[in-house]
Design a protein around this motif. Structure first.
Motif, mmCIF file in Angstrom:
data_model
loop_
_atom_site.group_PDB
_atom_site.id
_atom_site.type_symbol
_atom_site.label_atom_id
_atom_site.label_comp_id
_atom_site.label_asym_id
_atom_site.label_seq_id
_atom_site.Cartn_x
_atom_site.Cartn_y
_atom_site.Cartn_z
ATOM 1 N N THR B 258 0.819 -1.221 0.000
ATOM 2 C CA THR B 258 0.000 0.000 0.000
ATOM 3 C C THR B 258 0.851 1.269 0.000
ATOM 4 O O THR B 258 0.456 2.295 -0.510
ATOM 5 C CB THR B 258 -0.927 0.008 1.222
ATOM 6 O OG1 THR B 258 -0.122 -0.257 2.368
ATOM 7 C CG2 THR B 258 -2.005 -1.042 1.086
ATOM 8 N N HIS B 266 0.037 6.731 -7.753
ATOM 9 C CA HIS B 266 -0.533 5.379 -7.815
ATOM 10 C C HIS B 266 0.302 4.512 -8.767
ATOM 11 O O HIS B 266 1.080 5.024 -9.562
ATOM 12 C CB HIS B 266 -1.990 5.424 -8.287
ATOM 13 C CG HIS B 266 -2.134 5.834 -9.711
ATOM 14 N ND1 HIS B 266 -2.200 7.177 -10.089
ATOM 15 C CD2 HIS B 266 -2.248 5.103 -10.854
ATOM 16 C CE1 HIS B 266 -2.319 7.237 -11.392
ATOM 17 N NE2 HIS B 266 -2.348 5.997 -11.887
ATOM 18 N N LYS B 330 -3.079 -2.359 -15.173
ATOM 19 C CA LYS B 330 -2.326 -2.367 -13.915
ATOM 20 C C LYS B 330 -1.111 -3.299 -14.020
ATOM 21 O O LYS B 330 -1.198 -4.345 -14.667
ATOM 22 C CB LYS B 330 -3.216 -2.865 -12.774
ATOM 23 C CG LYS B 330 -3.769 -1.738 -11.901
ATOM 24 C CD LYS B 330 -4.411 -2.310 -10.657
ATOM 25 C CE LYS B 330 -3.417 -2.264 -9.527
ATOM 26 N NZ LYS B 330 -4.006 -2.721 -8.277
ATOM 27 N N CYS B 357 5.294 4.679 -10.332
ATOM 28 C CA CYS B 357 4.374 5.401 -9.460
ATOM 29 C C CYS B 357 3.993 6.702 -10.180
ATOM 30 O O CYS B 357 4.862 7.522 -10.488
ATOM 31 C CB CYS B 357 5.053 5.757 -8.134
ATOM 32 S SG CYS B 357 5.352 4.332 -7.102
ATOM 33 N N SER B 360 -1.285 10.868 -8.980
ATOM 34 C CA SER B 360 -2.727 10.729 -9.096
ATOM 35 C C SER B 360 -3.362 12.104 -8.964
ATOM 36 O O SER B 360 -3.105 12.810 -7.996
ATOM 37 C CB SER B 360 -3.269 9.834 -7.985
ATOM 38 O OG SER B 360 -2.550 8.636 -7.954
#
Lengths: 209, 1053
Positions: B258, B266, B330, B357, B360
């Protein structure tokens, strides 16, 4: 040959075999001499001088090679098949009529086949097929094949011989008769019988090893 | 691996030095090892005790250091990560399950015989009765190779009717035999349809619902995550690396941590994509572009080189730009080979995309493509990787001498050139962890699978359809009376498999069960594993060195799974995804090749002590050799060939290089056995007599020799092949050496004390003739003086001699025995002496046979040519003992024959002819009689009287002493009329004189050959020829005569 003549020949055969059976012999050489005389020489002389026939009437001729070859091969095959069944259902291997020395040594085997077997085949062919079967052919027809085979069996029994010892000759007797009848010669029946015995002996030796 | 080896080496070295220290508590050895200048240390102390004190301290220091090292190594090896992931290797190799298959056969693997395979397992928790191992046996018949399709030859192999031959068909073939037992197949009609089939079912553990791949690959019916977690895991062991792998598929197994990306970012897959931006056209005036205006000013707007700017376009494109754009897919998380030891995951994207990454913005890339993109210009092709963290580039273009900023500047990833966090990790590269795939359990039972419409093997229900499929008895729960039917079909505890063997059959077994090895999971479970009949499997072997379809995942021991790497609270578990059914063909065993179940033969020889008696065929030297054939049910069909060989080493115990010579021919010539006894079908017993002469044996030893009996047993099994095995037995044979036992008459003193008399029976090899109430002495000659401790038997009864019998017996166990010939003895009896031969340290036996004879004297012809016994009946061969014949003129020679022969020396003879005593013959044992003066037909009565001799052999004085000795020593009272102590009486023969001139009665032995008997002496063969030719001529002549006189014969001619 009429019936009287046939009866006379039959009596002659019985008498001569009776004499053969009872003739005193002391060794194997004498037995061989007696066999040759009674199964070959006397029938030939009887045929020539009493029945006034020639040797060809006894099947000693070239005959019909094709038929001889064909029926000979067929008979060998059938007889081997028959023996395959005999081996399957009877314990013959242990008492198979073949000298141990012939089983153990190839040279002895060759000597045995070329002398004893060949000699036996020769005289049996001359007497049973040549003299008896061809002699009775005219009055008995094809039944003469059965007649000579039964006569042969009778001889073996009369001689107190072991059926097993003569089994090969006994089994092949009807086949030999058929071959001789078809080819009009005892040459092919003799050769077929000889080949059959040699092959069967070889198979037995191979199996026992 | 290298590190591990180094550690092991280091540990071994330290342990070695510790041991060395115990041997050498002080000294330079370890001081030098630890680089301590011991001489320097010593020089600081003047007194030796101080030196030793210092050394003691040094030793303590060194020991502490070594102990510390060892503890370090121990700690290193006992960290959770090491034990969890590699605990199967190195120092801590577990007891992995194995199975060994042995075979036994009732009939030496003959076609059609019953063969039993027995599986012996190790490494399973066999004592757990609920979870006994499953033995999945499989049987491949010769024509049932794996095949995609069916032909006429293998159509019978397809037992599950799926149109091909698979290992499942092999399993069914074996399971059917197991479930049916010895009863053979039952059909549905064998049972009452309504009958209670009893408790046939067996629910496998783990259940086939949990291990659903046991019967299909469809969706499982476990609905909750905890339900998946409760499904037992299973493992395979790769022997070379020593690792175990959990059978599990790793698809969808990875999870992204996470906190793998910074806040506001994200995980995404990005790839470099060409981007065309645009700038505003500052010269643009909309009205200039009106068609009327263009036409009025005749503007060349279609000319590409015309750039008035006013009316070309409001916005102009700027090309040659790239951007890094999210693909919208993804990233996956896969096992990272570089991080295998730490169970690290690796984020991967499809194609050329890169996991990243991405900032977002709450915006969707598809609607706002400028979020998270980086522009660049020039030749750079891979924006995402090369310029990942570069500052934004503002695209510009020259436009009529003005520089205008492109309008496609958008979101940026970062304004930092690189951001590496304290752990040394790129913060903007996502990190993932391999987690357990929920539905990834690939475990399945290897039970035979039956068609689904019939049922499921191992589900605890055994329907009538299943009964029918397996050929089980519908009326009972256990068809084979050993296991429940479904236990049999799943192989639950079926350690044995018996089937009817056909040449070419191969079998295998795979055993599934719980081992004593705990799983890595934090649930106290044990590993369920498999053992294969040959303990090999290419599928598993492929896993070594990181190859094959393998992966791993990380599981938290505790509830917090935050740390992505294996640490104190995390455990890494290696996984593999393979189909164990593929291992089965590697584990087929050909029972014929591996089993020791072959026909064997040994020879039992009776009696135990063998005695060779030359030239004699008796029960005493009879030997029975019996061939004991093993692993064959029907020995009657076997062909036996026996051989006997002698050792050339004589009495020496045969060794490996002893030469053996075949003596079968010699034995046959010697009549040791009947011709034909030595070979034949069913001749498992070979009887022969040991009657071998020294010529055959060679006179290498007087006492004993060795024979080797051999039998060749051939089995003609009916499939065209022949198996021959050989059995041998080496036996020791003692020689009967009766020449060593001398026999003497005896004389007695007045007090009954006996002395040896004269030697009697000098001829060996034949029984010694003796008569009742004689006292005999026997002595075993012992030229080497090696025999001692004699014991004696006469006619089977123990007897002894002592000094009260004779001075010759003063020594106990001496080599001389005196004994009386008793009337109750057998006609032929034996005297046996046993003694210890100190030379060869062995008991030797010497025997001598005796035959009872009535003492007496007979008159016989000394020359059979001159006088011969009369034939009782012509041709009978029986002759008279009392009447002899001779020819007139022959000089007849007659002699006295005394039995026993040795007595002759103590006798004297007187003769008479026709009642007239012939004094001139007195004292002679042989005389001659003229017959010239006799007439043909005359009969001569010849009489002979034998009396005890006076003089040197006069035993008259002895008689009373011998009587006394008999009575004193053995309690035998001899009668007054006993011939033993009197003369041997009188005998008379008649000799008839015949006419020798009659030719036909010429001498039977040819002695009087004359011409008249020529015909008698013609060679027998010539006579035979003559007789047979005459017979033939007579036969033909008679036939000719009869033939010519019988009417009607040859009428047609």
């Amino acid at each position: 040959m009429n019936k009287k003549e046939a009866a006379f020949v039959f009596v002659f055969c019985v008498v001569s075999l009776f004499i053969f059976k009872n003739f005193p012999t002391q060794n194997i050489v004498q037995v061989i001499i007696a066999m040759v005389l009674f199964f070959a020489i006397i029938p030939i002389l009887f045929n020539k001088y009493i029945l006034k026939r020639n040797l060809q009437d006894m099947g000693v001729r070239l005959g019909e090679p094709k038929k001889g070859l064909m029926w000979g091969l067929g008979s060998i095959f059938l007889a081997l098949l028959l023996f395959a069944l005999i081996f399957k259902y009877a314990d013959l291997l242990n008492s198979y009529p073949l000298p141990k020395s012939a089983r153990d040594s190839f040279s002895t085997f060759l000597l045995y086949e070329s002398t004893v077997v060949f000699g036996m085949v020769f005289i049996f062919e001359l007497f049973f097929r040549g003299f008896l079967m061809f002699g009775f052919l005219k009055i008995m027809g094809k039944w003469s094949i059965v007649f000579q085979a039964i006569f042969f069996l009778g001889l073996v029994v009369a001689l107190n011989g072991s059926i097993v010892s003569f089994l090969l000759f006994l089994v092949f007797a009807p086949f030999a008769g058929w071959i001789a009848l078809k080819s009009q010669s005892i040459l092919y029946s003799g050769i077929a019988q000889f080949i059959f015995i040699v092959v069967l002996d070889s198979i037995v030796i191979h199996t026992l090893r | 691996m290298k590190n591990k080896l180094n550690k092991r080496f280091g540990a071994s070295l330290l342990v070695f030095f510790m041991l060395a220290m115990q041997v050498f508590p002080i000294g330079n050895v370890y001081a030098e090892t630890m680089d301590i200048d011991i001489e320097g240390e010593i020089s600081n102390f003047k007194a030796y005790d101080m030196v030793f004190q210092k050394l003691e301290e040094l030793r303590n220091k060194i020991e502490d250091k070594i102990k510390g090292k060892i503890d370090d190594i121990k700690n290193e090896l006992t960290t959770p990560a090491q034990i969890g992931s590699q605990g199967m290797s190195g120092l801590n190799r577990p007891n992995v399950p194995q199975v060994e298959v042995t075979f036994s056969a009732e009939d030496a693997m003959a076609n059609g015989s019953k063969v039993t395979a027995q599986a012996a397992v190790s490494g399973f928790m066999d004592n757990n009765t609920d979870h006994k191992p499953y033995y999945t046996w499989y049987l491949k018949r010769a024509n049932c190779d794996l095949s995609r399709g069916l032909t006429s030859s293998n159509s019978r192999c397809d037992l599950d009717a799926d149109g091909e031959v698979t290992v499942n068909d092999w399993k069914i073939a074996a399971a059917k035999i197991i479930v049916q037992g010895e009863n053979g197949r039952y059909s549905e009609s064998d049972g009452d349809i309504n009958a209670d089939s009893g408790d046939s079912g067996h629910e496998a553990w783990p259940s086939v619902k949990q291990w659903k791949k046991s019967y299909d690959n469809g969706a499982d019916n476990v609905s909750t995550a905890s339900g998946y977690d409760n499904i037992p895991n299973c493992h395979v062991y790769e022997k070379e690396s020593g690792m175990t792998f959990e059978l599990r598929s790793d698809s969808d197994g990875g999870e992204f941590e996470t906190d793998t990306c910074p806040d506001g970012y994200h995980v995404a897959c990005v790839e470099t994509t060409p981007k065309v931006c645009e700038i505003d056209n500052p010269a643009y005036v909309a009205e200039y572009c009106e068609p009327a205006y263009v036409a009025a000013h005749n503007l060349p707007v279609s000319d590409p080189n015309y750039l008035p700017g006013e009316c070309v376009a409001e916005h102009l494109p700027v090309e040659g730009l790239n951007m890094c754009k999210e693909t919208g897919v993804k990233p996956d998380c896969e096992a990272d080979p570089a991080k295998k030891s730490s169970f690290g995951g690796m984020a991967t994207c499809e194609g050329n995309a890169t996991p990243l990454c991405v900032l977002s913005g709450g915006a969707d890339m598809t609607t706002d493509p400028n979020i998270g993109i980086i522009f660049t210009s020039g030749n750079t092709s891979d924006v995402c990787s090369e310029h990942l963290l570069q500052p934004k580039v503002t695209a510009t273009t020259q436009y009529w001498g003005q520089t205008e900023a492109a309008k496609c500047e958008g979101g940026i990833v970062s304004t930092y050139s690189e951001k590496i966090n304290a752990a040394g990790l790129y913060e903007y590269r996502p990190v993932c962890v391999m987690r357990k795939t929920q539905k990834g359990n690939m475990c399945k039972h290897l039970f035979p699978v039956i068609p689904k419409k019939i049922g499921i093997n191992g589900d605890g229900e055994f329907s009538r359809e299943e009964k029918n499929f397996w050929g089980a008895n519908p009326n009972t729960g256990s068809t084979n009376n050993v296991n429940k039917d479904e236990e049999a079909t799943t192989g639950f505890g079926v350690t044995e498999f018996t089937w009817t063997y056909i040449k070419g059959d191969k079998i295998g077994v795979v055993v599934e069960g719980a081992t004593a090895i705990p799983t890595e999971h934090n649930d106290g479970s044990y590993k369920i594993m498999w053992a294969f009949s040959k303990n090999k499997c290419d599928e598993i072997d492929e896993l070594k060195g990181g190859k094959g379809n393998q992966s791993y995942y990380v599981e938290s021991k505790l509830t917090d799974p935050n740390n992505p790497y294996v640490g104190e609270n995390q455990i890494g578990i290696y996984t593999a995804n393979l189909d164990l059914d593929k291992c089965l063909k590697d584990n087929l065993i050909d029972p014929f090749e591996v089993s020791q179940v072959e026909m064997d033969v040994s020879i039992d020889v009776a009696p135990k002590e063998l005695l060779n008696i030359p030239n004699e065929i008796t029960e005493d030297n009879k030997v029975t050799a019996t061939a004991m054939v093993g692993n064959v049910s029907n020995t009657e069909r076997l062909y036996y060939e026996w051989r006997v060989e002698k050792s050339l080493d004589g009495a020496a115990v045969p060794v490996e290089d002893t030469t053996w010579i075949d003596i079968m021919t010699d034995m046959k010539n010697q009549g040791s056995f009947k011709d034909g006894d030595e070979q034949g079908i069913g001749k498992d017993v070979f009887n022969f007599n040991l009657n071998l002469t020294d010529e055959i044996l060679g006179a290498s030893s007087k006492e004993s020799f060795y024979l080797r009996l051999k039998t060749y047993v051939s089995d003609y099994s009916g499939d065209g092949s022949k198996t021959t095995v050989k059995g041998t037995a080496i036996v020791k044979v003692k020689k009967q050496n009766d020449g060593r036992m001398q026999v003497f008459s005896s004389s007695a003193a007045a007090d009954g004390l006996l002395n040896k008399g004269i030697v009697i029976c000098t001829e060996t090899g034949s029984p010694c003739g003796v008569s009742v109430n004689e006292i005999l002495a026997v002595t075993v000659s012992d030229p080497d003086n090696s025999l001692e401790k004699f014991s004696w038997k006469v006619d089977g009864k123990e007897t002894a001699c002592n000094s009260s019998i004779s001075a010759a017996c003063s020594e106990a166990g001496g080599n001389t025995l005196f004994f009386p010939v008793r009337s109750e003895s057998d006609d032929i009896f034996e005297v046996e002496a046993q003694a210890i031969d100190t030379k060869i340290s062995e008991v030797v036996t010497i025997k001598r046979k005796f035959v009872l004879m009535d003492p007496g004297v007979k008159l016989v012809s000394a020359d059979g040519e001159l006088a011969w016994p009369r034939e009782l009946f012509d041709g009978s061969g029986e002759t008279s003992e009392e009447v002899l014949e001779t020819f007139k003129g022959n000089v007849v020679k007659m002699k006295a024959l005394v039995t026993p022969a040795y007595k002759e020396r103590s006798l004297t003879f007187s003769w008479s002819v026709n009642g007239q005593e012939k004094a001139e013959f007195n004292g002679r044992n042989e005389i001659s009689l003229e017959t010239n003066d006799k007439e043909v037909g005359d009969v001569l009565n010849l009489g002979l009287t034998a009396r005890q001799k006076t003089g040197a052999y006069d035993l008259t004085g002895q008689m009373e002493n011998l009587r006394f000795a008999l009575a004193k020593n053995w309690g035998i009272v001899a009668g007054e009329d006993d011939d033993q102590f009197n003369g041997l009486g009188e005998t008379i023969v008649q000799i008839e004189v015949l006419d020798g001139s009659e030719g036909v009665l010429a001498s039977k032995k040819g002695g009087n050959f004359n011409a008249a008997s020529l015909i008698t002496h013609l060679p027998a063969e010539l006579m035979f020829l003559l007789r047979i030719l005459l017979t033939a001529a007579l036969l033909l002549f008679s036939a000719g005569v009869i033939f010519s006189v019988i009417p009607g014969v040859r009428a047609e001619k």
